[in-house]
Design an enzyme around this catalytic site. Structure first.
Site, mmCIF file in Angstrom:
data_model
loop_
_atom_site.group_PDB
_atom_site.id
_atom_site.type_symbol
_atom_site.label_atom_id
_atom_site.label_comp_id
_atom_site.label_asym_id
_atom_site.label_seq_id
_atom_site.Cartn_x
_atom_site.Cartn_y
_atom_site.Cartn_z
ATOM 1 N N THR A 1 -0.381 -5.002 6.884
ATOM 2 C CA THR A 1 -0.639 -5.962 7.959
ATOM 3 C C THR A 1 -2.073 -5.725 8.441
ATOM 4 O O THR A 1 -2.732 -4.781 7.992
ATOM 5 C CB THR A 1 0.347 -5.763 9.129
ATOM 6 O OG1 THR A 1 0.246 -4.402 9.581
ATOM 7 C CG2 THR A 1 1.777 -6.062 8.706
ATOM 8 N N HIS B 1 0.745 5.190 1.531
ATOM 9 C CA HIS B 1 0.015 6.005 2.504
ATOM 10 C C HIS B 1 0.603 7.412 2.506
ATOM 11 O O HIS B 1 1.826 7.569 2.527
ATOM 12 C CB HIS B 1 0.133 5.375 3.897
ATOM 13 C CG HIS B 1 -0.608 6.144 4.938
ATOM 14 N ND1 HIS B 1 -1.993 6.143 5.011
ATOM 15 C CD2 HIS B 1 -0.186 6.958 5.933
ATOM 16 C CE1 HIS B 1 -2.370 6.927 6.013
ATOM 17 N NE2 HIS B 1 -1.292 7.421 6.593
ATOM 18 N N SER C 1 4.611 7.018 2.240
ATOM 19 C CA SER C 1 5.290 5.764 2.573
ATOM 20 C C SER C 1 4.672 4.622 1.772
ATOM 21 O O SER C 1 3.445 4.511 1.708
ATOM 22 C CB SER C 1 5.123 5.435 4.063
ATOM 23 O OG SER C 1 5.518 6.516 4.881
ATOM 24 N N ASP D 1 -2.437 0.816 8.349
ATOM 25 C CA ASP D 1 -1.255 1.646 8.044
ATOM 26 C C ASP D 1 -0.069 1.325 8.949
ATOM 27 O O ASP D 1 0.635 2.226 9.412
ATOM 28 C CB ASP D 1 -1.600 3.146 8.146
ATOM 29 C CG ASP D 1 -2.714 3.543 7.187
ATOM 30 O OD1 ASP D 1 -2.790 2.929 6.100
ATOM 31 O OD2 ASP D 1 -3.505 4.436 7.511
ATOM 32 N N ASN E 1 0.841 -1.196 0.000
ATOM 33 C CA ASN E 1 0.000 0.000 0.000
ATOM 34 C C ASN E 1 0.876 1.246 0.000
ATOM 35 O O ASN E 1 2.044 1.190 0.393
ATOM 36 C CB ASN E 1 -0.891 0.001 1.258
ATOM 37 C CG ASN E 1 -1.869 1.167 1.273
ATOM 38 O OD1 ASN E 1 -2.482 1.486 0.258
ATOM 39 N ND2 ASN E 1 -2.009 1.809 2.410
#
Length: 197
Positions: free
Chosen positions: A147, A115, A142, A151, A113
């Site tokens: 998980t 962010h 980032s 985030d 992902n």
């Protein structure tokens, strides 16, 4: 498959215009990223990014979350569709769904992902305004492994921007997005390099 065809397969998940998806595809087209997009999947039939993916001859699929009774059944259907493309990495590019722990676990160390903050700072929403309100001198984006906690996964790469005294959330967001478009392909290439070593 030709000898020179990249072996790292990506499935990209989008919910809207998919500007980060586009930056990844463009990086591949410009040979800055040694991977191929096996499919683009959206949870929204009207996601503008689907049209762009189709124009690049990339298979697109729609798994409409509204057609499912709950998050679990949607996530199972989504995983089933993703797995048909056998990806090395599943890339979240503006995919606006909170994923179940079961889904995240299924793609452990494969789900990526981006962010819009320098994690671990400012998890969640409204990151740009929160960075300004906190008097931060630096902000950014980032790329991280996903998980079960929001985030929170290990960071792969970050890009920083300076917070200007006259910044609004909008001006800061625009500068961060510019960085995101360079950061995401670079972070995926970093993973590809590790995989190839």
């Amino acid at each position: 498959m030709s000898v020179n065809e990249p072996t790292t397969r990506l499935v990209i998940l989008i919910s809207g215009r998919g500007s980060n998806m586009r930056s990844i595809i463009e990086a591949i087209n410009h040979q800055q990223l040694d991977a191929r997009v096996a499919a683009v999947i959206s949870n929204r039939p009207d996601a503008a990014g689907l049209e762009y993916a189709s124009s690049q001859s990339i298979p697109t699929k729609i798994i409409d979350h509204k057609a499912f009774a709950d998050r679990e059944s949607f996530d199972r259907a989504l995983a089933q569709q993703i797995d048909e493309f056998n990806p090395d990495y599943v890339i979240l590019a503006g995919f606006m769904r909170i994923l179940t722990a079961e889904f995240v676990e299924h793609y452990q160390n494969k789900l990526i992902n981006i962010h819009p903050s320098l994690l671990p700072k400012f998890k969640g929403l409204d990151t740009h305004q929160r960075a300004i309100d906190a008097g931060e001198k630096e902000h950014g984006a980032s790329v991280h492994f996903v998980t079960a906690e929001l985030d929170d996964g290990p960071v792969i790469m970050q890009a920083k921007v300076q917070v200007m005294p006259d910044d609004s959330a909008q001006t800061l967001a625009a500068r961060v997005l510019e960085q995101e478009h360079q950061l995401y392909p670079a972070a995926i290439q970093k993973l590809v390099n590790v995989k190839q070593d």
